[in-house]
Design a protein around this motif. Structure first.
Motif, PDB file in Angstrom:
ATOM      1  N   CYS A 114       0.892  -1.145   0.106  1.00  0.00           N
ATOM      2  CA  CYS A 114       0.172   0.056  -0.009  1.00  0.00           C
ATOM      3  C   CYS A 114       0.781   1.220   0.012  1.00  0.00           C
ATOM      4  O   CYS A 114       0.463   2.313   0.555  1.00  0.00           O
ATOM      5  CB  CYS A 114      -0.978  -0.042   1.392  1.00  0.00           C
ATOM      6  SG  CYS A 114      -1.998  -1.484   1.242  1.00  0.00           S
ATOM      7  N   PRO A 211      -7.525  -6.371   9.775  1.00  0.00           N
ATOM      8  CA  PRO A 211      -7.595  -5.272   9.132  1.00  0.00           C
ATOM      9  C   PRO A 211      -7.475  -3.944   9.977  1.00  0.00           C
ATOM     10  O   PRO A 211      -6.900  -3.067   9.543  1.00  0.00           O
ATOM     11  CB  PRO A 211      -8.809  -5.453   8.283  1.00  0.00           C
ATOM     12  CG  PRO A 211      -9.065  -6.830   8.000  1.00  0.00           C
ATOM     13  CD  PRO A 211      -8.476  -7.317   9.497  1.00  0.00           C
ATOM     14  N   MET A 215      -4.600  -1.510   9.110  1.00  0.00           N
ATOM     15  CA  MET A 215      -4.806  -0.132   8.408  1.00  0.00           C
ATOM     16  C   MET A 215      -4.358   0.895   9.172  1.00  0.00           C
ATOM     17  O   MET A 215      -3.734   1.742   8.608  1.00  0.00           O
ATOM     18  CB  MET A 215      -6.326  -0.056   8.181  1.00  0.00           C
ATOM     19  CG  MET A 215      -6.674  -1.161   7.248  1.00  0.00           C
ATOM     20  SD  MET A 215      -8.613  -1.139   6.943  1.00  0.00           S
ATOM     21  CE  MET A 215      -8.987   0.451   6.251  1.00  0.00           C
ATOM     22  N   TYR A 451      -4.310  -2.831  -1.734  1.00  0.00           N
ATOM     23  CA  TYR A 451      -4.707  -1.551  -1.556  1.00  0.00           C
ATOM     24  C   TYR A 451      -6.256  -1.353  -1.890  1.00  0.00           C
ATOM     25  O   TYR A 451      -6.999  -0.850  -0.981  1.00  0.00           O
ATOM     26  CB  TYR A 451      -3.769  -0.516  -2.450  1.00  0.00           C
ATOM     27  CG  TYR A 451      -4.449   0.756  -2.394  1.00  0.00           C
ATOM     28  CD1 TYR A 451      -4.143   1.835  -1.266  1.00  0.00           C
ATOM     29  CD2 TYR A 451      -5.353   1.333  -3.519  1.00  0.00           C
ATOM     30  CE1 TYR A 451      -4.762   2.902  -1.469  1.00  0.00           C
ATOM     31  CE2 TYR A 451      -5.746   2.595  -3.610  1.00  0.00           C
ATOM     32  CZ  TYR A 451      -5.641   3.386  -2.341  1.00  0.00           C
ATOM     33  OH  TYR A 451      -6.010   4.866  -2.306  1.00  0.00           O
ATOM     34  N   TYR A 453      -8.351  -3.841  -1.605  1.00  0.00           N
ATOM     35  CA  TYR A 453      -9.107  -4.161  -0.612  1.00  0.00           C
ATOM     36  C   TYR A 453      -9.423  -3.338   0.570  1.00  0.00           C
ATOM     37  O   TYR A 453     -10.672  -3.234   1.546  1.00  0.00           O
ATOM     38  CB  TYR A 453      -8.398  -5.622   0.162  1.00  0.00           C
ATOM     39  CG  TYR A 453      -8.806  -6.310   1.290  1.00  0.00           C
ATOM     40  CD1 TYR A 453      -9.948  -7.047   1.335  1.00  0.00           C
ATOM     41  CD2 TYR A 453      -7.813  -6.010   2.345  1.00  0.00           C
ATOM     42  CE1 TYR A 453     -10.145  -7.496   2.580  1.00  0.00           C
ATOM     43  CE2 TYR A 453      -8.351  -6.622   3.617  1.00  0.00           C
ATOM     44  CZ  TYR A 453      -9.613  -7.335   3.735  1.00  0.00           C
ATOM     45  OH  TYR A 453      -9.938  -7.977   4.932  1.00  0.00           O
ATOM     46  N   TYR A 454      -8.251  -2.772   0.953  1.00  0.00           N
ATOM     47  CA  TYR A 454      -8.554  -1.891   2.069  1.00  0.00           C
ATOM     48  C   TYR A 454      -9.569  -0.666   1.757  1.00  0.00           C
ATOM     49  O   TYR A 454      -9.973   0.015   2.641  1.00  0.00           O
ATOM     50  CB  TYR A 454      -6.893  -1.024   2.654  1.00  0.00           C
ATOM     51  CG  TYR A 454      -6.164  -2.243   3.490  1.00  0.00           C
ATOM     52  CD1 TYR A 454      -6.856  -2.800   4.455  1.00  0.00           C
ATOM     53  CD2 TYR A 454      -5.056  -2.642   2.992  1.00  0.00           C
ATOM     54  CE1 TYR A 454      -6.378  -3.982   5.158  1.00  0.00           C
ATOM     55  CE2 TYR A 454      -4.359  -3.431   3.719  1.00  0.00           C
ATOM     56  CZ  TYR A 454      -4.692  -4.022   4.889  1.00  0.00           C
ATOM     57  OH  TYR A 454      -4.367  -5.146   5.526  1.00  0.00           O
ATOM     58  N   ASP A 458     -12.925   1.075   3.485  1.00  0.00           N
ATOM     59  CA  ASP A 458     -13.436   2.401   3.536  1.00  0.00           C
ATOM     60  C   ASP A 458     -14.705   2.841   2.947  1.00  0.00           C
ATOM     61  O   ASP A 458     -15.361   3.536   3.688  1.00  0.00           O
ATOM     62  CB  ASP A 458     -12.185   3.405   3.273  1.00  0.00           C
ATOM     63  CG  ASP A 458     -12.427   4.669   3.912  1.00  0.00           C
ATOM     64  OD1 ASP A 458     -12.655   4.867   5.006  1.00  0.00           O
ATOM     65  OD2 ASP A 458     -11.876   5.635   2.986  1.00  0.00           O
TER      66      ASP A 458
END
Length: 544
Positions: A114, A211, A215, A451, A453-454, A458
């Motif tokens: 990321c 996560p 994160m 990236y 996925y995160y 959000d």
């Protein structure tokens, strides 16, 4: 025996009552504001309950939870107490250094994927204070964090002047190293106190892969280092209060804990209030070592305040706005105006209110976040500071006249922190994480699938699709877990559990007075989740 049984019944009764209140009130609010995570058509159709339905549902839930907690705690009590055991690999520093390196290696893979990490929250206001001499330092955000984060990012900018990406990467790598130290200590702590391999291994997997933990570990927010260090203090306090009154607690152990608490205070202002609240409660409730406690907490608070004042003096930082401490009053006054209008205020009271805030700006009230109202009142802060007594008198008077509006304001502003069945949202949309426009412009993720996925977490709250998995993302679930483990400590009369998790609960309580229920404010509850699991698991019996 009967007295002890009666005490335990009171413990589960109070816990059940608290959870029932949070469940029933949280249900109502999540349905009212359409923030419920319950996708079932039947549950959605039930919607907001009327008074008698709410009483019936609450009564049934209270009875069920009381039976459940009593049976569960009775069953768990058969496990051996959660205490340090001898003969484990805790002294093998090579083993635990290897565990730490493994965890850090995993983090670096995520950070590389990321690249350069997540440039979000307040960093845009902090970096210019370090990069440009003409920009004055501000104490609005902790000066130590501004100096540390801004200094590392500025170093990266001087090495690679094209943009800030290298600096952000270096800061996130440093922050992940700090997290690694304290998360590894937590894994070691759980192995030492339980002797259960699955507890220690589960904790390692949780810290490495959960996560929200990952994160925020690669996020440029002050909360991460603050709560990672505070986790170390939580674990130290557990051992100290286990030993108070039983064996000598040396000065060095208090110093270690005090240093960790001071560092946490320097990274988040509210932690000073947490230490004061926790210290007062601990001194009142724990008789053993009372003089040591008073000296330790007094020295911690004085040390944190003096060091922070020293940093402000050395940098010439401009003091932060006191409006930060007025989130609840301004939100409640605005809520009253929002519900009742001018009819709730006499003519003189209206004139006083409008001297504190522009009438037109009160229309932008958001029940979930007080930032808008803090800004609206801040524009007239000179008037408020001159007439602070009149401000609080008006606030108190209206609260006595309209307590329902004040209670509703507080519940709306906080329920997403203590009710697991809701999605974090305000009038602008989801609030789980903050991937900024800078990220989209300058970010250069090396593993795009990771990236994305995160990013979907959000943007779309993808985890909400999975009923059990989504609990690992929920502030409310983590809060309930800490609360249940604390009451289990009360059931067992275990001072170590009560002290360690009491500090976590003090953090959560003080954060309820904040502007919004962001995940980052409650990261300590996530970090303490493996500790709660270890407490419930207990200690493996020694072989004969």
């Amino acid at each position: 025996m009967k007295k002890d049984k009666r005490r335990k019944l009171w413990v589960v009764t109070i816990l059940s009552a608290l959870v029932t209140l949070m469940q029933t009130i949280g249900w109502q609010l999540s349905m009212k504001y359409h923030t419920s995570v319950h996708g079932s058509a039947l549950l959605q159709k039930i919607g907001v309950l009327d008074t008698w339905q709410l009483v019936l549902a609450g009564g049934l839930e209270f009875w069920f939870l009381t039976v459940l907690f009593y049976g569960l705690f009775t069953r768990l009590e058969k496990n051996h107490g959660f205490r340090a055991k001898s003969g484990h690999a805790g002294k093998d520093w090579l083993l635990w250094a290897g565990v730490g390196l493994l965890l850090y290696g995993v983090y670096l893979v995520f950070l590389y994927g990321c690249y350069p990490g997540f440039y979000n929250y307040d960093v845009g206001n902090q970096i210019p204070q370090v990069l440009y001499e003409e920009v004055p330092f501000s104490a609005h955000h902790p000066v130590l964090h501004t100096l540390l984060e801004g200094g590392i990012i500025a170093l990266g900018y001087r090495i690679h002047g094209a943009d800030l990406t290298l600096g952000v990467f270096l800061y996130c790598a440093f922050q992940m190293a700090v997290c690694t130290v304290f998360f590894t200590y937590s894994v070691y702590f759980l192995w030492k106190h339980t002797g259960r391999k699955w507890v220690a291994a589960g904790a390692l997997v949780f810290y490495a892969l959960c996560p929200p933990v990952v994160m925020f570990a690669m996020s440029t927010t002050k909360d991460v280092i603050c709560y990672a260090v505070l986790l170390g203090a939580v674990l130290k306090l557990f051992d100290i209060y286990q030993d108070l009154g039983k064996r000598q607690v040396g000065l060095w152990r208090w110093i270690q804990t005090g240093v960790l608490l001071v560092i946490s205070c320097l990274f988040r202002k509210n932690i000073v209030y947490v230490v004061v609240l926790f210290g007062i409660l601990a001194v009142i409730l724990v008789r053993a070592g009372r003089r040591q406690q008073i000296l330790a907490y007094t020295a911690t608070v004085l040390g944190a305040v003096l060091l922070n004042r020293g940093l402000i003096y050395m940098t010439g930082a401009v003091e932060g706005s006191p409006m930060e401490a007025l989130s609840i009053p301004v939100q409640q006054l605005t809520r009253l105006y929002w519900e009742e209008g001018e009819e709730a205020f006499e003519e003189e009271e209206q004139e006083l209110l409008y001297s504190f805030v522009q009438k037109e700006m009160m229309a932008s009230y958001d029940p979930f976040i007080s930032d808008g109202m803090k800004y609206a009142f801040w524009l007239h802060y000179d008037t408020i500071s001159e007439r602070m007594g009149d401000f609080f008198l008006l606030w108190a008077k209206k609260g006595l006249q309209y307590p329902g509006a004040y209670v509703a304001s507080f519940l709306d502003n906080t329920y997403q922190a203590w009710y697991p069945g809701t999605v974090l949202k305000d009038t602008r949309g989801y609030r789980y994480f903050d991937i900024t426009g800078w990220q989209e412009e300058f970010g250069n993720p090396k593993l795009l699938w990771l990236y994305n996925y995160y990013k979907r977490i959000d943007d779309e709250l993808t985890f909400q699709k999975y009923p059990v998995v989504r609990l690992l993302f929920s502030i409310g679930f983590m809060f309930w877990t800490v609360l249940a483990a604390w009451f289990y400590g009360l059931w067992k009369k275990d001072r170590g559990i009560l002290a360690a998790l009491g500090l976590v609960l003090c953090v959560c309580v003080t954060n309820l007075a904040g502007p919004v229920s962001d995940v980052r404010y409650y990261l300590l509850a996530f970090y303490a989740f493996p500790l709660c699991v270890g407490i419930f698991a207990g200690t493996r019996a020694e072989k004969a």
